[in-house]
Write a protein that holds these residues in place. Structure first.
Motif, PDB file in Angstrom:
ATOM      1  N   GLU A 114       0.836  -1.203   0.000  1.00 48.04           N
ATOM      2  CA  GLU A 114       0.000   0.000   0.000  1.00 48.04           C
ATOM      3  C   GLU A 114       0.869   1.249   0.000  1.00 48.04           C
ATOM      4  OE1 GLU A 114      -3.685   1.794   2.693  1.00 48.04           O
ATOM      5  OE2 GLU A 114      -2.541   0.077   3.411  1.00 48.04           O
ATOM      6  N   ASP A 115       0.584   2.125  -0.934  1.00 46.11           N
ATOM      7  CA  ASP A 115       1.213   3.445  -0.970  1.00 46.11           C
ATOM      8  C   ASP A 115       0.166   4.397  -0.421  1.00 46.11           C
ATOM      9  OD1 ASP A 115       2.016   6.035  -1.650  1.00 46.11           O
ATOM     10  OD2 ASP A 115       3.074   5.342  -3.438  1.00 46.11           O
ATOM     11  N   ILE A 116       0.284   4.725   0.854  1.00 44.48           N
ATOM     12  CA  ILE A 116      -0.747   5.512   1.523  1.00 44.48           C
ATOM     13  C   ILE A 116      -0.922   6.899   0.900  1.00 44.48           C
ATOM     14  CG2 ILE A 116      -1.410   6.580   3.733  1.00 44.48           C
ATOM     15  CD1 ILE A 116      -0.392   3.997   5.072  1.00 44.48           C
ATOM     16  N   PRO A 117       0.161   7.642   0.607  1.00 46.35           N
ATOM     17  CA  PRO A 117      -0.059   8.963   0.017  1.00 46.35           C
ATOM     18  C   PRO A 117      -0.851   8.948  -1.298  1.00 46.35           C
ATOM     19  CG  PRO A 117       2.185   8.805   0.820  1.00 46.35           C
ATOM     20  CD  PRO A 117       1.578   7.428   0.916  1.00 46.35           C
ATOM     21  N   SER A 118      -0.616   7.927  -2.139  1.00 45.20           N
ATOM     22  CA  SER A 118      -1.336   7.880  -3.419  1.00 45.20           C
ATOM     23  C   SER A 118      -2.670   7.149  -3.310  1.00 45.20           C
ATOM     24  CB  SER A 118      -0.471   7.208  -4.487  1.00 45.20           C
ATOM     25  OG  SER A 118      -0.399   5.813  -4.264  1.00 45.20           O
ATOM     26  N   GLY A 119      -2.874   6.452  -2.204  1.00 43.99           N
ATOM     27  CA  GLY A 119      -4.120   5.710  -2.020  1.00 43.99           C
ATOM     28  C   GLY A 119      -4.208   4.428  -2.828  1.00 43.99           C
ATOM     29  N   THR A 120      -3.061   3.872  -3.239  1.00 44.60           N
ATOM     30  CA  THR A 120      -3.083   2.644  -4.026  1.00 44.60           C
ATOM     31  C   THR A 120      -2.700   1.442  -3.163  1.00 44.60           C
ATOM     32  OG1 THR A 120      -0.798   2.954  -4.748  1.00 44.60           O
ATOM     33  CG2 THR A 120      -2.523   3.840  -6.181  1.00 44.60           C
ATOM     34  N   LYS A 121      -3.321   0.318  -3.489  1.00 49.61           N
ATOM     35  CA  LYS A 121      -3.035  -0.934  -2.790  1.00 49.61           C
ATOM     36  C   LYS A 121      -3.067  -2.047  -3.825  1.00 49.61           C
ATOM     37  CE  LYS A 121      -4.622  -3.677   1.151  1.00 49.61           C
ATOM     38  NZ  LYS A 121      -5.589  -3.774   2.247  1.00 49.61           N
ATOM     39  N   VAL A 122      -1.980  -2.843  -3.896  1.00 49.84           N
ATOM     40  CA  VAL A 122      -1.906  -3.931  -4.865  1.00 49.84           C
ATOM     41  C   VAL A 122      -1.462  -5.213  -4.172  1.00 49.84           C
ATOM     42  CG1 VAL A 122      -1.392  -2.440  -6.848  1.00 49.84           C
ATOM     43  CG2 VAL A 122       0.489  -3.406  -5.531  1.00 49.84           C
ATOM     44  N   LYS A 123      -1.943  -6.327  -4.727  1.00 48.64           N
ATOM     45  CA  LYS A 123      -1.479  -7.629  -4.242  1.00 48.64           C
ATOM     46  C   LYS A 123      -0.133  -7.880  -4.891  1.00 48.64           C
ATOM     47  CE  LYS A 123      -2.972 -12.415  -3.868  1.00 48.64           C
ATOM     48  NZ  LYS A 123      -4.099 -13.308  -4.157  1.00 48.64           N
ATOM     49  N   SER A 124       0.898  -8.037  -4.062  1.00 50.19           N
ATOM     50  CA  SER A 124       2.249  -8.164  -4.606  1.00 50.19           C
ATOM     51  C   SER A 124       2.783  -9.593  -4.558  1.00 50.19           C
ATOM     52  CB  SER A 124       3.211  -7.238  -3.869  1.00 50.19           C
ATOM     53  OG  SER A 124       3.331  -7.644  -2.525  1.00 50.19           O
ATOM     54  N   ASN A 125       2.342 -10.390  -3.624  1.00 51.58           N
ATOM     55  CA  ASN A 125       2.869 -11.741  -3.454  1.00 51.58           C
ATOM     56  C   ASN A 125       1.775 -12.673  -2.965  1.00 51.58           C
ATOM     57  OD1 ASN A 125       5.058  -9.703  -2.699  1.00 51.58           O
ATOM     58  ND2 ASN A 125       6.261 -11.516  -3.162  1.00 51.58           N
ATOM     59  N   GLU A 126       2.002 -13.953  -3.227  1.00 50.14           N
ATOM     60  CA  GLU A 126       1.115 -15.009  -2.750  1.00 50.14           C
ATOM     61  C   GLU A 126       1.949 -16.276  -2.658  1.00 50.14           C
ATOM     62  OE1 GLU A 126      -3.127 -17.040  -4.100  1.00 50.14           O
ATOM     63  OE2 GLU A 126      -2.118 -15.656  -5.446  1.00 50.14           O
ATOM     64  N   ALA A 127       1.668 -17.115  -1.673  1.00 54.97           N
ATOM     65  CA  ALA A 127       2.414 -18.368  -1.549  1.00 54.97           C
ATOM     66  C   ALA A 127       1.686 -19.328  -0.628  1.00 54.97           C
ATOM     67  CB  ALA A 127       3.820 -18.116  -1.005  1.00 54.97           C
ATOM     68  N   PHE A 128       2.112 -20.587  -0.702  1.00 52.66           N
ATOM     69  CA  PHE A 128       1.668 -21.616   0.231  1.00 52.66           C
ATOM     70  C   PHE A 128       2.896 -22.100   0.989  1.00 52.66           C
ATOM     71  CE2 PHE A 128      -1.570 -21.810  -3.056  1.00 52.66           C
ATOM     72  CZ  PHE A 128      -2.740 -21.883  -2.313  1.00 52.66           C
ATOM     73  N   PHE A 129       2.797 -22.122   2.301  1.00 55.15           N
ATOM     74  CA  PHE A 129       3.843 -22.663   3.161  1.00 55.15           C
ATOM     75  C   PHE A 129       3.267 -23.903   3.840  1.00 55.15           C
ATOM     76  CE2 PHE A 129       5.756 -18.746   2.350  1.00 55.15           C
ATOM     77  CZ  PHE A 129       6.902 -18.489   3.101  1.00 55.15           C
ATOM     78  N   THR A 130       4.117 -24.869   4.133  1.00 59.15           N
ATOM     79  CA  THR A 130       3.692 -26.043   4.893  1.00 59.15           C
ATOM     80  C   THR A 130       4.489 -26.090   6.189  1.00 59.15           C
ATOM     81  OG1 THR A 130       3.214 -27.253   2.868  1.00 59.15           O
ATOM     82  CG2 THR A 130       3.444 -28.553   4.870  1.00 59.15           C
ATOM     83  N   PHE A 131       3.777 -26.317   7.259  1.00 59.22           N
ATOM     84  CA  PHE A 131       4.386 -26.417   8.586  1.00 59.22           C
ATOM     85  C   PHE A 131       4.035 -27.762   9.200  1.00 59.22           C
ATOM     86  CE2 PHE A 131       4.338 -21.967   7.809  1.00 59.22           C
ATOM     87  CZ  PHE A 131       5.466 -21.496   8.442  1.00 59.22           C
ATOM     88  N   VAL A 132       4.912 -28.238  10.064  1.00 62.42           N
ATOM     89  CA  VAL A 132       4.668 -29.460  10.821  1.00 62.42           C
ATOM     90  C   VAL A 132       4.660 -29.086  12.298  1.00 62.42           C
ATOM     91  CG1 VAL A 132       5.567 -31.741  11.445  1.00 62.42           C
ATOM     92  CG2 VAL A 132       5.696 -30.941   9.066  1.00 62.42           C
ATOM     93  N   ALA A 133       3.638 -29.548  13.005  1.00 58.71           N
ATOM     94  CA  ALA A 133       3.565 -29.341  14.455  1.00 58.71           C
ATOM     95  C   ALA A 133       4.429 -30.393  15.130  1.00 58.71           C
ATOM     96  CB  ALA A 133       2.126 -29.459  14.929  1.00 58.71           C
ATOM     97  N   VAL A 134       5.189 -29.956  16.120  1.00 61.79           N
ATOM     98  CA  VAL A 134       6.086 -30.874  16.825  1.00 61.79           C
ATOM     99  C   VAL A 134       5.907 -30.745  18.332  1.00 61.79           C
ATOM    100  CG1 VAL A 134       7.803 -30.922  14.968  1.00 61.79           C
ATOM    101  CG2 VAL A 134       8.007 -29.216  16.777  1.00 61.79           C
ATOM    102  N   ASP A 135       6.275 -31.829  19.036  1.00 58.16           N
ATOM    103  CA  ASP A 135       6.244 -31.785  20.498  1.00 58.16           C
ATOM    104  C   ASP A 135       7.557 -31.189  21.009  1.00 58.16           C
ATOM    105  OD1 ASP A 135       8.176 -33.835  20.391  1.00 58.16           O
ATOM    106  OD2 ASP A 135       6.739 -35.413  20.920  1.00 58.16           O
ATOM    107  N   GLN A 136       7.746 -31.193  22.305  1.00 55.75           N
ATOM    108  CA  GLN A 136       8.936 -30.583  22.908  1.00 55.75           C
ATOM    109  C   GLN A 136      10.228 -31.282  22.494  1.00 55.75           C
ATOM    110  OE1 GLN A 136       9.027 -27.736  24.485  1.00 55.75           O
ATOM    111  NE2 GLN A 136       6.815 -27.460  24.526  1.00 55.75           N
ATOM    112  N   SER A 137      10.123 -32.529  22.025  1.00 51.10           N
ATOM    113  CA  SER A 137      11.308 -33.259  21.569  1.00 51.10           C
ATOM    114  C   SER A 137      11.547 -33.108  20.075  1.00 51.10           C
ATOM    115  CB  SER A 137      11.169 -34.745  21.904  1.00 51.10           C
ATOM    116  OG  SER A 137      10.984 -34.917  23.288  1.00 51.10           O
TER     117      SER A 137
END
Length: 172
Positions: A97-120
């Motif tokens: 977002e360029d606040i002074p000009s009032g423009t907002k564009v989608k610049s990036n998109e992605a999928f991330f994968t995470f794994v949940a783990v225990d304390q070990s």
């Protein structure tokens, strides 16, 4: 049956201002800095869904559509699209977002994968994701195909076993 958790409960919105130390010689946000911010937003989303420690397992196709200029406001929006046994796919949209000009564009998109783990550091089960909106349902339905593609590309699944991918390309 595993516990279900609404996708919306994993929603994260993170906002940053692009400062001189974040930019390259063309005064655009550096790609590595953008990926760092995306990883943080996605990790928080996965933690909200799983209530566990999470580790990044993969990053899919980060597309840099628009450069993000010095002084822009960057907003990252992330939420879990689907959960498997211990892994979660997180979708991230990035807006500049360029606040002074009032423009907002989608610049990036992605999928991330995470794994949940225990304390070990061992993988641990997570709740199923419950999509409630049409957009959430669409992302949920595509997640199995994206997962199978990731596993085939990583050599962890034979192409012949990727049933969702075979169905996508089966023209018979």
């Amino acid at each position: 049956m595993r516990k279900q958790k609404p996708v919306q409960e994993s929603f994260v919105s993170m906002t940053e201002l692009v400062l001189p130390n974040d930019t390259n010689t063309l005064n655009n946000l550096m790609g590595g800095r953008m990926m760092h911010l995306m990883d943080i937003a996605a990790a928080v989303s996965a933690q909200r869904h799983s209530n566990r420690i999470v580790v990044t397992a993969s990053v899919d196709n980060v597309s840099f559509r628009e450069g993000i200029r010095l002084g822009s406001v960057v907003t990252l929006e992330a939420k879990v699209t689907r959960a498997f046994s211990s892994s979660m796919e997180v979708h991230i949209d990035v807006w500049a977002e360029d606040i002074p000009s009032g423009t907002k564009v989608k610049s990036n998109e992605a999928f991330f994968t995470f794994v949940a783990v225990d304390q070990s550091g061992r993988p641990i089960d997570v709740p199923d994701a419950l999509p409630e909106t049409p957009t959430e349902q669409e992302l949920y339905e595509g997640a199995l195909r994206r997962r199978q593609l990731r596993l085939v590309l990583a050599g962890r699944l034979k192409p012949s076993e990727a049933t969702e991918l075979k169905a996508l390309f089966d023209l018979a």
